[in-house]
Write a protein that holds these residues in place. Structure first.
Motif, PDB file in Angstrom:
ATOM      1  N   ARG A  53       0.743  -1.076   0.151  1.00 50.69           N
ATOM      2  CA  ARG A  53       0.010   0.081  -0.121  1.00 50.69           C
ATOM      3  C   ARG A  53       0.812   1.145   0.064  1.00 50.69           C
ATOM      4  N   GLN A  54       2.007   1.059   0.769  1.00 52.64           N
ATOM      5  CA  GLN A  54       2.677   2.421   0.891  1.00 52.64           C
ATOM      6  C   GLN A  54       3.535   2.648  -0.576  1.00 52.64           C
ATOM      7  N   ILE A  55       4.071   1.705  -1.158  1.00 53.69           N
ATOM      8  CA  ILE A  55       4.463   1.653  -2.286  1.00 53.69           C
ATOM      9  C   ILE A  55       3.669   2.296  -3.338  1.00 53.69           C
ATOM     10  N   VAL A  56       2.303   2.141  -3.491  1.00 51.03           N
ATOM     11  CA  VAL A  56       1.368   2.716  -4.364  1.00 51.03           C
ATOM     12  C   VAL A  56       1.176   4.211  -3.873  1.00 51.03           C
ATOM     13  N   ARG A  57       1.156   4.344  -2.615  1.00 50.54           N
ATOM     14  CA  ARG A  57       0.984   5.832  -2.156  1.00 50.54           C
ATOM     15  C   ARG A  57       2.063   6.668  -2.522  1.00 50.54           C
ATOM     16  N   ASN A  58       3.244   6.209  -2.609  1.00 49.46           N
ATOM     17  CA  ASN A  58       4.441   6.650  -2.906  1.00 49.46           C
ATOM     18  C   ASN A  58       4.450   6.943  -4.443  1.00 49.46           C
ATOM     19  N   PHE A  59       4.038   6.058  -5.313  1.00 48.71           N
ATOM     20  CA  PHE A  59       3.758   6.174  -6.810  1.00 48.71           C
ATOM     21  C   PHE A  59       2.730   7.293  -6.891  1.00 48.71           C
ATOM     22  N   ARG A  60       1.785   7.349  -6.240  1.00 42.15           N
ATOM     23  CA  ARG A  60       0.872   8.536  -6.372  1.00 42.15           C
ATOM     24  C   ARG A  60       1.352   9.938  -6.167  1.00 42.15           C
ATOM     25  N   ALA A  61       2.430  10.168  -5.002  1.00 41.63           N
ATOM     26  CA  ALA A  61       2.869  11.221  -4.998  1.00 41.63           C
ATOM     27  C   ALA A  61       4.012  11.462  -6.093  1.00 41.63           C
ATOM     28  N   MET A  62       4.848  10.788  -6.374  1.00 49.52           N
ATOM     29  CA  MET A  62       5.685  10.924  -7.552  1.00 49.52           C
ATOM     30  C   MET A  62       5.271  11.254  -8.846  1.00 49.52           C
ATOM     31  N   ALA A  64       1.963  12.565  -9.165  1.00 50.36           N
ATOM     32  CA  ALA A  64       1.775  13.951  -8.995  1.00 50.36           C
ATOM     33  C   ALA A  64       2.720  15.015  -9.420  1.00 50.36           C
ATOM     34  N   ALA A  65       3.912  14.715  -8.804  1.00 50.85           N
ATOM     35  CA  ALA A  65       4.965  15.655  -9.180  1.00 50.85           C
ATOM     36  C   ALA A  65       5.439  15.565 -10.479  1.00 50.85           C
ATOM     37  N   ALA A  66       4.993  14.679 -11.308  1.00 50.75           N
ATOM     38  CA  ALA A  66       5.142  14.637 -12.747  1.00 50.75           C
ATOM     39  C   ALA A  66       4.115  14.965 -13.503  1.00 50.75           C
ATOM     40  N   GLY A  67       3.058  15.543 -12.942  1.00 50.58           N
ATOM     41  CA  GLY A  67       1.757  15.799 -13.661  1.00 50.58           C
ATOM     42  C   GLY A  67       0.955  14.776 -14.321  1.00 50.58           C
ATOM     43  N   ALA A  68       1.057  13.482 -13.383  1.00 51.69           N
ATOM     44  CA  ALA A  68       0.350  12.410 -13.836  1.00 51.69           C
ATOM     45  C   ALA A  68      -0.315  11.698 -12.565  1.00 51.69           C
ATOM     46  N   SER A  69      -1.316  10.732 -12.795  1.00 53.12           N
ATOM     47  CA  SER A  69      -1.912  10.101 -11.732  1.00 53.12           C
ATOM     48  C   SER A  69      -1.715   8.582 -11.846  1.00 53.12           C
ATOM     49  N   LEU A  70      -2.293   7.900 -10.866  1.00 51.00           N
ATOM     50  CA  LEU A  70      -2.308   6.255 -10.979  1.00 51.00           C
ATOM     51  C   LEU A  70      -2.876   5.829 -12.443  1.00 51.00           C
ATOM     52  N   THR A  71      -3.962   6.543 -12.686  1.00 50.61           N
ATOM     53  CA  THR A  71      -4.687   6.126 -13.833  1.00 50.61           C
ATOM     54  C   THR A  71      -3.875   6.022 -15.253  1.00 50.61           C
ATOM     55  N   ASP A  72      -2.674   6.865 -15.196  1.00 54.35           N
ATOM     56  CA  ASP A  72      -1.951   6.939 -16.077  1.00 54.35           C
ATOM     57  C   ASP A  72      -0.878   5.812 -16.138  1.00 54.35           C
ATOM     58  N   ALA A  73      -0.922   4.875 -15.133  1.00 57.36           N
ATOM     59  CA  ALA A  73       0.242   3.849 -14.945  1.00 57.36           C
ATOM     60  C   ALA A  73      -0.129   2.727 -16.025  1.00 57.36           C
ATOM     61  N   THR A 120       9.867  -4.483  -3.877  1.00 57.75           N
ATOM     62  CA  THR A 120      10.109  -2.995  -4.496  1.00 57.75           C
ATOM     63  C   THR A 120       9.339  -3.198  -5.611  1.00 57.75           C
ATOM     64  N   MET A 121       8.864  -2.084  -6.182  1.00 57.01           N
ATOM     65  CA  MET A 121       7.849  -1.836  -7.306  1.00 57.01           C
ATOM     66  C   MET A 121       8.577  -0.665  -8.070  1.00 57.01           C
ATOM     67  N   ASP A 122       8.688  -0.906  -9.685  1.00 58.34           N
ATOM     68  CA  ASP A 122       8.612   0.366 -10.418  1.00 58.34           C
ATOM     69  C   ASP A 122       7.483   0.381 -11.225  1.00 58.34           C
ATOM     70  N   LEU A 123       7.407   1.667 -12.051  1.00 57.08           N
ATOM     71  CA  LEU A 123       6.035   1.769 -12.751  1.00 57.08           C
ATOM     72  C   LEU A 123       6.591   2.593 -13.938  1.00 57.08           C
ATOM     73  N   THR A 124       5.834   2.410 -14.980  1.00 56.59           N
ATOM     74  CA  THR A 124       5.834   3.255 -16.300  1.00 56.59           C
ATOM     75  C   THR A 124       4.431   3.619 -16.577  1.00 56.59           C
ATOM     76  N   ALA A 125       4.377   5.324 -16.760  1.00 56.42           N
ATOM     77  CA  ALA A 125       3.185   5.791 -17.046  1.00 56.42           C
ATOM     78  C   ALA A 125       3.245   6.551 -18.370  1.00 56.42           C
ATOM     79  N   HIS A 126       2.071   6.925 -18.799  1.00 51.43           N
ATOM     80  CA  HIS A 126       2.060   7.524 -20.047  1.00 51.43           C
ATOM     81  C   HIS A 126       0.965   8.640 -19.854  1.00 51.43           C
ATOM     82  N   VAL A 127       1.272   9.868 -20.141  1.00 53.12           N
ATOM     83  CA  VAL A 127       0.499  11.021 -19.936  1.00 53.12           C
ATOM     84  C   VAL A 127       0.173  11.613 -21.359  1.00 53.12           C
ATOM     85  N   SER A 128      -1.332  11.476 -21.908  1.00 52.42           N
ATOM     86  CA  SER A 128      -1.602  12.134 -23.175  1.00 52.42           C
ATOM     87  C   SER A 128      -1.898  13.581 -23.222  1.00 52.42           C
ATOM     88  N   GLY A 129      -1.474  14.409 -24.131  1.00 50.23           N
ATOM     89  CA  GLY A 129      -2.031  15.913 -24.094  1.00 50.23           C
ATOM     90  C   GLY A 129      -1.033  16.680 -23.122  1.00 50.23           C
TER      91      GLY A 129
END
Length: 129
Positions: A53-62, A64-73, A120-129
């Motif tokens: 849960r904490q990893i995903v919460r950290n992902f959410r904060a990261m 957001a700092a990059a202008g994205a959200s979990l739904t962009d994962a 540990t987890m890593d994540l790739t996201a894509h933000v359109s527009g």
């Protein structure tokens, strides 16, 4: 396209010479992240559920700092120390991601650099527009 790297001040510092976030155009990559609570610097708990849960919460904060959200994962890689923690990792992961289900790979590993980490987890996201 240039690559921008950053580590949000609200998170714990990386344990090596890397950034938490790399962003190039619409693509965002988040580094391997353990279940550390940035408010305390300690693990969110001694169990796979709390750390997941904490990893995903950290992902959410990261994100957001990059202008994205979990739904962009798009993709998450999970590096799990004990296969018997799979169900509890899944439970925490699903609760935090909600209805969004990115592609995911789970790999069981012999050890992790951060002592006490169950995963540990890593994540790739894509933000359109």
């Amino acid at each position: 396209m240039p690559v921008e790297t950053l580590t949000p001040a609200s998170l714990f510092p990386p344990i090596g010479p890397y950034s938490h976030i790399a962003k190039a155009g619409p693509f965002i990559t988040l580094s391997g992240t353990p279940g550390v609570d940035p408010a305390t610097g300690d693990f969110a708990g001694p169990d796979a559920y709390s750390q997941s849960r904490q990893i995903v919460r950290n992902f959410r904060a990261m994100l957001a700092a990059a202008g994205a959200s979990l739904t962009d994962a798009m993709q998450v890689h999970v590096y799990l120390k004990r296969v018997e923690d799979f169900a509890e990792m899944n439970r925490g992961f699903a609760e935090e991601f909600g209805g969004h289900q990115p592609a995911r790979t789970v790999i069981v590993v012999a050890d992790l650099p951060k002592q006490g980490a169950l995963m540990t987890m890593d994540l790739t996201a894509h933000v359109s527009g």
